[in-house]
Design a protein around this motif. Structure first.
Motif, PDB file in Angstrom:
ATOM      1  N   ARG A   1       0.809  -1.211   0.000  1.00  0.00           N
ATOM      2  CA  ARG A   1       0.000   0.000   0.000  1.00  0.00           C
ATOM      3  C   ARG A   1       0.848   1.270   0.000  1.00  0.00           C
ATOM      4  O   ARG A   1       0.432   2.291  -0.538  1.00  0.00           O
ATOM      5  CB  ARG A   1      -0.933   0.005   1.215  1.00  0.00           C
ATOM      6  N   ASP A   2       2.039   1.217   0.625  1.00  0.00           N
ATOM      7  CA  ASP A   2       2.918   2.392   0.632  1.00  0.00           C
ATOM      8  C   ASP A   2       3.838   2.442  -0.581  1.00  0.00           C
ATOM      9  O   ASP A   2       4.669   3.349  -0.705  1.00  0.00           O
ATOM     10  CB  ASP A   2       3.740   2.444   1.921  1.00  0.00           C
ATOM     11  N   GLU A   3       3.701   1.470  -1.485  1.00  0.00           N
ATOM     12  CA  GLU A   3       4.466   1.386  -2.740  1.00  0.00           C
ATOM     13  C   GLU A   3       5.975   1.318  -2.490  1.00  0.00           C
ATOM     14  O   GLU A   3       6.781   1.803  -3.278  1.00  0.00           O
ATOM     15  CB  GLU A   3       4.107   2.547  -3.679  1.00  0.00           C
ATOM     16  N   ARG A   4       6.367   0.638  -1.403  1.00  0.00           N
ATOM     17  CA  ARG A   4       7.777   0.462  -1.088  1.00  0.00           C
ATOM     18  C   ARG A   4       8.248  -0.975  -1.257  1.00  0.00           C
ATOM     19  O   ARG A   4       9.449  -1.215  -1.360  1.00  0.00           O
ATOM     20  CB  ARG A   4       8.059   0.910   0.351  1.00  0.00           C
ATOM     21  N   SER A   5       7.319  -1.917  -1.267  1.00  0.00           N
ATOM     22  CA  SER A   5       7.669  -3.339  -1.383  1.00  0.00           C
ATOM     23  C   SER A   5       6.819  -3.988  -2.454  1.00  0.00           C
ATOM     24  O   SER A   5       5.734  -3.499  -2.792  1.00  0.00           O
ATOM     25  CB  SER A   5       7.460  -4.068  -0.050  1.00  0.00           C
ATOM     26  N   VAL A   6       7.314  -5.096  -2.969  1.00  0.00           N
ATOM     27  CA  VAL A   6       6.569  -5.827  -3.990  1.00  0.00           C
ATOM     28  C   VAL A   6       6.697  -7.323  -3.725  1.00  0.00           C
ATOM     29  O   VAL A   6       7.746  -7.814  -3.295  1.00  0.00           O
ATOM     30  CB  VAL A   6       7.078  -5.484  -5.414  1.00  0.00           C
ATOM     31  N   ALA A   7       5.617  -8.037  -3.933  1.00  0.00           N
ATOM     32  CA  ALA A   7       5.603  -9.494  -3.846  1.00  0.00           C
ATOM     33  C   ALA A   7       5.317 -10.041  -5.231  1.00  0.00           C
ATOM     34  O   ALA A   7       4.447  -9.522  -5.940  1.00  0.00           O
ATOM     35  CB  ALA A   7       4.536  -9.956  -2.858  1.00  0.00           C
ATOM     36  N   GLY A   8       6.043 -11.061  -5.634  1.00  0.00           N
ATOM     37  CA  GLY A   8       5.864 -11.631  -6.964  1.00  0.00           C
ATOM     38  C   GLY A   8       5.783 -13.144  -6.932  1.00  0.00           C
ATOM     39  O   GLY A   8       6.450 -13.793  -6.116  1.00  0.00           O
ATOM     40  N   ILE A   9       4.958 -13.701  -7.793  1.00  0.00           N
ATOM     41  CA  ILE A   9       4.847 -15.151  -7.966  1.00  0.00           C
ATOM     42  C   ILE A   9       5.645 -15.535  -9.206  1.00  0.00           C
ATOM     43  O   ILE A   9       5.457 -14.943 -10.277  1.00  0.00           O
ATOM     44  CB  ILE A   9       3.381 -15.594  -8.135  1.00  0.00           C
ATOM     45  N   GLY A  10       6.561 -16.504  -9.068  1.00  0.00           N
ATOM     46  CA  GLY A  10       7.362 -16.950 -10.197  1.00  0.00           C
ATOM     47  C   GLY A  10       6.508 -17.432 -11.357  1.00  0.00           C
ATOM     48  O   GLY A  10       5.337 -17.782 -11.194  1.00  0.00           O
ATOM     49  N   ALA A  11       7.091 -17.457 -12.545  1.00  0.00           N
ATOM     50  CA  ALA A  11       6.355 -17.782 -13.766  1.00  0.00           C
ATOM     51  C   ALA A  11       5.676 -19.139 -13.705  1.00  0.00           C
ATOM     52  O   ALA A  11       4.629 -19.348 -14.326  1.00  0.00           O
ATOM     53  CB  ALA A  11       7.292 -17.706 -14.966  1.00  0.00           C
TER      54      ALA A  11
END
Length: 612
Positions: free
Chosen positions: A381-391
């Motif tokens: 929400r603070d646009e400081r972190s990101v979570a990603g799911i591998g392909a």
């Protein structure tokens, strides 16, 4: 029951009188009912929503039982504040014990009415029982909370002829009111009250987080006063366990207060029974914040509120800007950027207010450099972190949106056989917690990762009717939207999040309820407001469509988003001014500015998201 009764009964002349100056309409019954025979609907003249108030006619002298029933049912759909006219169709004892505010039952087409078979004899000549029947659509309880319902409705209404006056009156009837869906939509409006999440505070500021609690009030019966009373009475039963109110227990409007309305400066004064000795300035500010958030949802032009104690003593006042500082609510948070994966598998972003000619740029950090190919992402929400799911859908990674950020090992992993049976798109709440589900049918799980770091904690979901296929946590951290699959069909459910960190028990998602009862095969969904979602799914017996839905399962007024084929993902902001964005197999990433058609953003882009 107004527009909801069709066919079957013979007509008699109506006695409707409209007063243009005072804005009132007087209604009488406009059909009689059979004294015997099969169940049939009761007709009345159609009424359009003209904005005028509607009042029913009292019973006529020597009215027949069928006319008493017709007039009473009409009175239930009028704008009489205390149902005084409806009570005139009842005996004195029945009028005293009847509680119309206890519930509202909504039927698909209004109640059908037919006399029940009566035994022969002198006593039977002075009594009569009618059966009200129909197909239930929803109920509204005593706290004004809406819930979808189904199945048949059937209740008896008993009439008796007074021995002295010779007038027929209703002497036994079910509590609450009953009406058809069209009459309900004309008579009631949905308003979100606001409370504060019990266990969630904003990660960066520590602000309390406002939680929307939608209720239905009668739209033309002093709605502002109704909403204030409802707010002071406390949250609905479903939401109550996970929110708090800053109003002291027992707080109410001062006796006799009604007709609350802003003055010509868009300022509202609210007289309360609470003394200032019971509250401090910070608490009073939170109380005023709850009122302002709630009433701006009903009257957007409202700019400030003043709370008064006994004798008109000023407790505190609060302007809109101060309320936004006192508490955090998602619909007031405009995201800085839209994020998606480009054709080079990089995470890119585009300023929210940018024009159609602006190009997206890679984000800082390893995901902007394309160090890991991804299937989906979620930005905090603070646009400081990101979570990603591998392909391949197997692993969840978390990293910062900083140039020197690094990509460590997976936070959560799935052992599902195929990519579609592994991890869902992750989701963040305002407290900084990260949510994701493992779709492995052999061992499905729901996880929360505190602050996006550390060990993932498994969330219990008792009575889950199937397997989770998608998850989106509300910004407030008190509710979560789940797409649940069973027997090849998907349903959209809203669950309440229960957390008690002191007890050491696992968090849980409880009391799942439907948000879109008539949608199945749901392919995408996103929060699109404090109490609203947007979903793409197949209507029962229909075609795929995109629509807005309320968290309580009620229908929303207003148009649906423009049609778009092949939608695989959708992104919306709780700030409803921000354009809707989608990923279409045919067009890539597209967005829908207000009043326009879908516009292409990136032909090769996938997995669009706003923060959250």
């Amino acid at each position: 029951m107004g527009d909801d009764r069709e066919g079957g009964a013979r007509h008699r002349p109506g006695r409707a009188v409209a007063y243009a100056v005072c804005g009132a309409v007087l209604l009488s019954g406009c059909a009689s009912m059979p004294d015997s025979g099969d169940l049939r609907d009761v007709e009345s003249t159609p009424r359009q929503d003209t904005g005028v108030r509607v009042f029913a006619m009292p019973p006529a002298e020597d009215a027949e039982p069928s006319e008493i029933m017709q007039g009473f049912l009409e009175a239930l759909t009028s704008d009489d504040p205390e149902y005084d006219t409806a009570r005139k169709y009842l005996t004195a004892d029945a009028a005293r014990t009847w509680r119309p505010e206890q519930s509202a039952t909504v039927l698909a087409n209004g109640p059908s009415v037919v006399p029940n078979h009566q035994p022969a004899g002198r006593e039977a000549a002075d009594t009569l029982t009618y059966v009200l029947a129909g197909t239930r659509v929803a109920t509204v309880d005593a706290r004004q909370a809406y819930a979808p319902a189904d199945g048949s409705y059937r209740n008896d209404v008993h009439l008796a002829k007074d021995a002295k006056s010779g007038q027929w009156r209703i002497d036994s009837l079910p509590q609450g009111v009953v009406m058809g869906k069209t009459d309900f939509q004309r008579n009631y409006t949905s308003v979100s009250k606001y409370y504060f999440a019990s266990t969630t505070a904003v990660q960066t500021t520590g602000q309390p987080v406002a939680v929307a609690d939608p209720v239905f009030v009668r739209s033309k019966v002093d709605p502002m006063t109704q909403v204030v009373r409802s707010l002071l009475d406390g949250p609905t039963r479903w939401l109550g366990p996970v929110v708090r109110s800053s109003f002291p227990t027992g707080t109410a409007l001062r006796k006799g207060v009604s007709g609350l309305a802003p003055d010509d400066q868009n300022r509202l004064t609210v007289p309360l029974n609470v003394k200032d000795s019971r509250i401090g300035s910070a608490r009073c500010e939170e109380m005023a914040t709850q009122l302002l958030f709630t009433l701006r949802n009903l009257t957007p032009t409202l700019e400030s509120v003043e709370l008064q104690g006994p004798g008109g003593h000023r407790l505190c006042d609060l302007a809109e800007e101060e309320a936004e500082s006192a508490a955090w609510h998602a619909s007031a948070q405009r995201p800085d950027n839209l994020y998606f994966l480009d054709g080079k598998h990089r995470l890119v972003r585009l300023p929210t207010g940018s024009g159609s000619g602006t190009s997206a740029v890679p984000v800082p950090g390893p995901l902007g450099r394309g160090e890991r190919q991804l299937r989906s992402v979620a930005v905090s929400r603070d646009e400081r972190s990101v979570a990603g799911i591998g392909a391949d859908g197997r692993n969840l990674y978390v990293t910062s949106l900083e140039p020197d950020g690094s990509l460590g090992g997976p936070v959560v992993s799935s052992q599902g056989v195929g990519a579609d049976d592994r991890l869902t798109t992750p989701s963040w709440d305002a407290g900084g917690d990260l949510w994701v589900a493992d779709r492995d049918p052999r061992d499905p799980k729901l996880y929360v990762v505190k602050q996006g770091v550390g060990k993932a904690v498994r969330v219990t979901v008792p009575d889950l009717p199937g397997h989770i296929r998608d998850v989106r946590v509300a910004a407030d951290g008190a509710r979560v939207a789940l797409v649940v699959e069973k027997d090849g069909k998907q349903s959209l459910r809203i669950g309440r999040i229960v957390r008690d960190e002191d007890s050491g028990e696992r968090p849980a998602v409880v009391e799942l309820r439907p948000a879109a009862p008539d949608l199945e095969q749901i392919t995408a969904m996103s929060w699109a407001g404090d109490s609203r979602l947007v979903a793409v799914g197949l209507e029962q017996g229909g075609v795929h469509q995109m629509r807005y839905v309320q968290v309580d399962g009620s229908a929303l007024d207003g148009p649906a988003p423009a049609a778009l084929s092949g939608v695989m993902a959708i992104a919306a902001s709780e700030d409803e001014r921000v354009p809707l964005v989608a990923y279409s197999e045919d067009d890539g990433v597209v967005r829908l500015p207000s009043g326009a058609q879908w516009q292409k953003v990136d032909k090769d882009g996938t997995a669009p998201v706003y923060p959250g």
